[in-house]
Structure formats: C-alpha cells, structure tokens
Motif scaffolding. Structure first.
Motif, mmCIF file in Angstrom:
data_model
loop_
_atom_site.group_PDB
_atom_site.id
_atom_site.type_symbol
_atom_site.label_atom_id
_atom_site.label_comp_id
_atom_site.label_asym_id
_atom_site.label_seq_id
_atom_site.Cartn_x
_atom_site.Cartn_y
_atom_site.Cartn_z
ATOM 1 N N MET A 173 4.686 62.465 -63.222
ATOM 2 C CA MET A 173 5.114 62.879 -64.558
ATOM 3 C C MET A 173 4.786 64.350 -64.842
ATOM 4 O O MET A 173 4.513 64.732 -65.971
ATOM 5 C CB MET A 173 4.471 61.980 -65.616
ATOM 6 C CG MET A 173 5.055 60.580 -65.600
ATOM 7 S SD MET A 173 4.349 59.560 -66.896
ATOM 8 C CE MET A 173 3.407 58.388 -65.948
ATOM 9 N N THR A 174 4.747 65.174 -63.780
ATOM 10 C CA THR A 174 4.563 66.617 -63.969
ATOM 11 C C THR A 174 5.781 67.310 -63.362
ATOM 12 O O THR A 174 6.572 66.679 -62.644
ATOM 13 C CB THR A 174 3.298 67.134 -63.252
ATOM 14 O OG1 THR A 174 3.461 66.919 -61.842
ATOM 15 C CG2 THR A 174 2.048 66.412 -63.725
ATOM 16 N N ASN A 175 5.875 68.623 -63.607
ATOM 17 C CA ASN A 175 7.058 69.348 -63.137
ATOM 18 C C ASN A 175 7.220 69.376 -61.626
ATOM 19 O O ASN A 175 8.340 69.374 -61.126
ATOM 20 C CB ASN A 175 7.025 70.785 -63.660
ATOM 21 C CG ASN A 175 7.321 70.826 -65.141
ATOM 22 O OD1 ASN A 175 8.141 70.034 -65.624
ATOM 23 N ND2 ASN A 175 6.655 71.704 -65.865
ATOM 24 N N SER A 176 6.099 69.384 -60.870
ATOM 25 C CA SER A 176 6.268 69.524 -59.421
ATOM 26 C C SER A 176 6.483 68.200 -58.693
ATOM 27 O O SER A 176 6.899 68.200 -57.538
ATOM 28 C CB SER A 176 5.120 70.322 -58.813
ATOM 29 O OG SER A 176 3.955 70.158 -59.541
ATOM 30 N N LEU A 193 5.161 64.017 -68.987
ATOM 31 C CA LEU A 193 4.153 63.918 -70.042
ATOM 32 C C LEU A 193 3.007 64.885 -69.849
ATOM 33 O O LEU A 193 2.399 65.340 -70.799
ATOM 34 C CB LEU A 193 3.578 62.494 -70.057
ATOM 35 C CG LEU A 193 4.436 61.405 -70.679
ATOM 36 C CD1 LEU A 193 3.734 60.066 -70.529
ATOM 37 C CD2 LEU A 193 4.647 61.710 -72.158
ATOM 38 N N PHE A 194 2.705 65.175 -68.573
ATOM 39 C CA PHE A 194 1.472 65.916 -68.296
ATOM 40 C C PHE A 194 1.773 67.358 -67.933
ATOM 41 O O PHE A 194 2.094 67.682 -66.801
ATOM 42 C CB PHE A 194 0.684 65.202 -67.204
ATOM 43 C CG PHE A 194 0.353 63.788 -67.595
ATOM 44 C CD1 PHE A 194 -0.578 63.538 -68.590
ATOM 45 C CD2 PHE A 194 1.008 62.725 -67.014
ATOM 46 C CE1 PHE A 194 -0.872 62.241 -68.976
ATOM 47 C CE2 PHE A 194 0.725 61.420 -67.389
ATOM 48 C CZ PHE A 194 -0.223 61.184 -68.371
ATOM 49 N N THR A 195 1.675 68.192 -68.924
ATOM 50 C CA THR A 195 2.122 69.561 -68.771
ATOM 51 C C THR A 195 0.974 70.551 -68.866
ATOM 52 O O THR A 195 1.188 71.750 -68.886
ATOM 53 C CB THR A 195 3.158 69.863 -69.865
ATOM 54 O OG1 THR A 195 2.695 69.249 -71.076
ATOM 55 C CG2 THR A 195 4.497 69.252 -69.501
ATOM 56 N N GLY A 196 -0.276 70.009 -68.930
ATOM 57 C CA GLY A 196 -1.436 70.898 -68.950
ATOM 58 C C GLY A 196 -1.703 71.535 -70.306
ATOM 59 O O GLY A 196 -2.553 72.404 -70.419
ATOM 60 N N ASP A 197 -0.997 71.115 -71.371
ATOM 61 C CA ASP A 197 -1.296 71.682 -72.687
ATOM 62 C C ASP A 197 -1.953 70.628 -73.583
ATOM 63 O O ASP A 197 -2.460 69.623 -73.089
ATOM 64 C CB ASP A 197 -0.027 72.261 -73.334
ATOM 65 C CG ASP A 197 1.073 71.213 -73.461
ATOM 66 O OD1 ASP A 197 0.768 70.020 -73.288
ATOM 67 O OD2 ASP A 197 2.225 71.590 -73.730
ATOM 68 N N GLU A 241 -1.414 66.832 -73.070
ATOM 69 C CA GLU A 241 -2.130 66.153 -71.988
ATOM 70 C C GLU A 241 -3.537 65.762 -72.452
ATOM 71 O O GLU A 241 -4.003 64.657 -72.181
ATOM 72 C CB GLU A 241 -2.193 67.058 -70.747
ATOM 73 C CG GLU A 241 -2.935 66.367 -69.602
ATOM 74 C CD GLU A 241 -2.787 67.062 -68.261
ATOM 75 O OE1 GLU A 241 -1.897 67.922 -68.108
ATOM 76 O OE2 GLU A 241 -3.585 66.733 -67.357
ATOM 77 N N TYR A 242 -4.218 66.668 -73.178
ATOM 78 C CA TYR A 242 -5.557 66.358 -73.703
ATOM 79 C C TYR A 242 -5.502 65.174 -74.656
ATOM 80 O O TYR A 242 -6.327 64.273 -74.615
ATOM 81 C CB TYR A 242 -6.141 67.577 -74.438
ATOM 82 C CG TYR A 242 -6.750 68.576 -73.493
ATOM 83 C CD1 TYR A 242 -8.021 68.345 -72.942
ATOM 84 C CD2 TYR A 242 -6.075 69.743 -73.142
ATOM 85 C CE1 TYR A 242 -8.588 69.256 -72.062
ATOM 86 C CE2 TYR A 242 -6.636 70.652 -72.263
ATOM 87 C CZ TYR A 242 -7.894 70.414 -71.729
ATOM 88 O OH TYR A 242 -8.449 71.308 -70.855
ATOM 89 N N LEU A 243 -4.487 65.172 -75.500
ATOM 90 C CA LEU A 243 -4.325 64.106 -76.485
ATOM 91 C C LEU A 243 -4.189 62.755 -75.779
ATOM 92 O O LEU A 243 -4.880 61.781 -76.105
ATOM 93 C CB LEU A 243 -3.082 64.409 -77.335
ATOM 94 C CG LEU A 243 -2.973 63.625 -78.630
ATOM 95 C CD1 LEU A 243 -4.042 64.100 -79.607
ATOM 96 C CD2 LEU A 243 -1.589 63.815 -79.251
ATOM 97 N N MET A 253 -1.644 68.029 -62.928
ATOM 98 C CA MET A 253 -2.417 67.234 -63.868
ATOM 99 C C MET A 253 -3.909 67.492 -63.648
ATOM 100 O O MET A 253 -4.352 67.630 -62.516
ATOM 101 C CB MET A 253 -2.090 65.754 -63.614
ATOM 102 C CG MET A 253 -2.416 64.854 -64.759
ATOM 103 S SD MET A 253 -1.559 63.273 -64.550
ATOM 104 C CE MET A 253 -2.833 62.140 -65.080
ATOM 105 N N MET A 254 -4.677 67.520 -64.730
ATOM 106 C CA MET A 254 -6.100 67.846 -64.634
ATOM 107 C C MET A 254 -6.933 66.639 -64.201
ATOM 108 O O MET A 254 -6.573 65.502 -64.490
ATOM 109 C CB MET A 254 -6.607 68.319 -66.001
ATOM 110 C CG MET A 254 -5.882 69.534 -66.527
ATOM 111 S SD MET A 254 -6.408 69.944 -68.215
ATOM 112 C CE MET A 254 -5.745 68.590 -69.150
#
Ligand SMILES: [Zn+2]
Length: 168
Positions: A119-122, A140-144, A147-149, A1-2
């Motif tokens: 809520m990320t893959n790792s 939910l947070f996949t870096g695309d 996530e920005y939305l 997540m960013m």
C-alpha cells in the motif's frame, strides 16, 4: 513504510489471528511476539532500517545482492523465514505448543509487512524472482500524518484488545 507502522500492523494482525484461532493468553502473547519480529524481518535488506542496523553485515550483503525490497519482500521469503524459524526453534527444543504460535505469529507479521509495503507507492515484488512489483490501488502509507494516524489507531486497538485477552 516506517518501522513504527510496520510494528503496529504486525502486532494488530497477530492479535487478530490469535483471536480467530481462539488462542489462550500465553499463546496469544507468543503470537504477538512473533508478529512484532515478523513485521521487522523483511527490512533486513535495508542497512538503514531499524532492524537492518542491528544485523548490519547481513543487511549490507542482502542489499548489495538483491537491493532493497527484493527477495525479502516476496511470498517465497514468508515461507523461507517461517521454515527457518520453525527449524531453529525445533533445534532449541521448544515445545510445539509454544513454537507453533510463535512461528504463526512470525508468518502473520511478515505478511502484514508485505501488505503494508504493497500500500505504498513503490509496491512489492511478491512473486520474486519475477521483477513485477505489486502496488495496491489504495495507497494508505505515504509517510505523512495519515500514516501516523493509522499507526496510532492500530496501537490503540492492540492495547485495548490485548488487555481484554489478558483478563480472559
Ligand atoms: Zn519493507
């Protein structure tokens, strides 16, 4: 997540907590500040992260010893960091009326970071030193763009809600 998303989630969670506790405006602001700080702290173990770059020696040491998303991404760290913050502010002679909301903000922001990484893959090793990683069924947070939305929705809410609190 960013980091961008972590800060959004940290400030939104801190505001929600302040609301729930019926905190007055100055304490709400302190919780918000703590929330932003707490939301960045866990990635201190990542020398490339926004926060890790600022404290590079500590961050390199942590990442060498524990790896990224190790001890700092556990419930143990939430307790440890909150206690450390409380202890430091106590020594700086902060009045509890200010230090308590700030530390609560840190804890809430920290938890929001763990929830976000969950809520990320790792996933996250919530029960470190157990190596088991917890991963949410809903990622939910996949870096695309999604996530920005989500981050923009959270920032929007923080601004609108923050202004309402300030005008109270
Ligand atoms: Zn993280």
């Amino acid at each position: 997540m960013m980091a961008f998303t972590h800060i959004a989630a940290g400030s939104a969670s801190a505001l929600l907590a302040a609301d729930w506790l019926n905190a007055p405006a100055p304490q709400t602001l302190l919780m918000l500040g703590g929330g932003v700080l707490g939301s960045m702290l866990p990635d201190i173990d990542h020398p490339g992260s926004a926060f890790g770059r600022r404290v590079l020696p500590i961050s390199m040491m942590l990442s060498a010893v524990f790896g990224h998303r190790g001890i700092t991404h556990s419930l143990l760290a939430v307790v440890g960091m909150s206690a450390l913050a409380w202890y430091s502010l106590h020594h700086l002679a902060w009045h509890p009326g200010y230090s308590v909301p700030f530390v609560v903000g840190i804890a809430v922001g920290y938890l929001s970071h763990l929830a976000g990484d969950w809520m990320t893959n790792s996933g996250v090793p919530l029960l470190w030193p157990s190596k088991r990683r917890f991963v949410a069924p809903l990622r939910l947070f996949t870096g695309d763009f999604r996530e920005y939305l989500l981050a923009f929705v959270m920032y929007g809410w923080v601004i609108v809600h923050g202004m309402r609190t300030a005008g109270r």
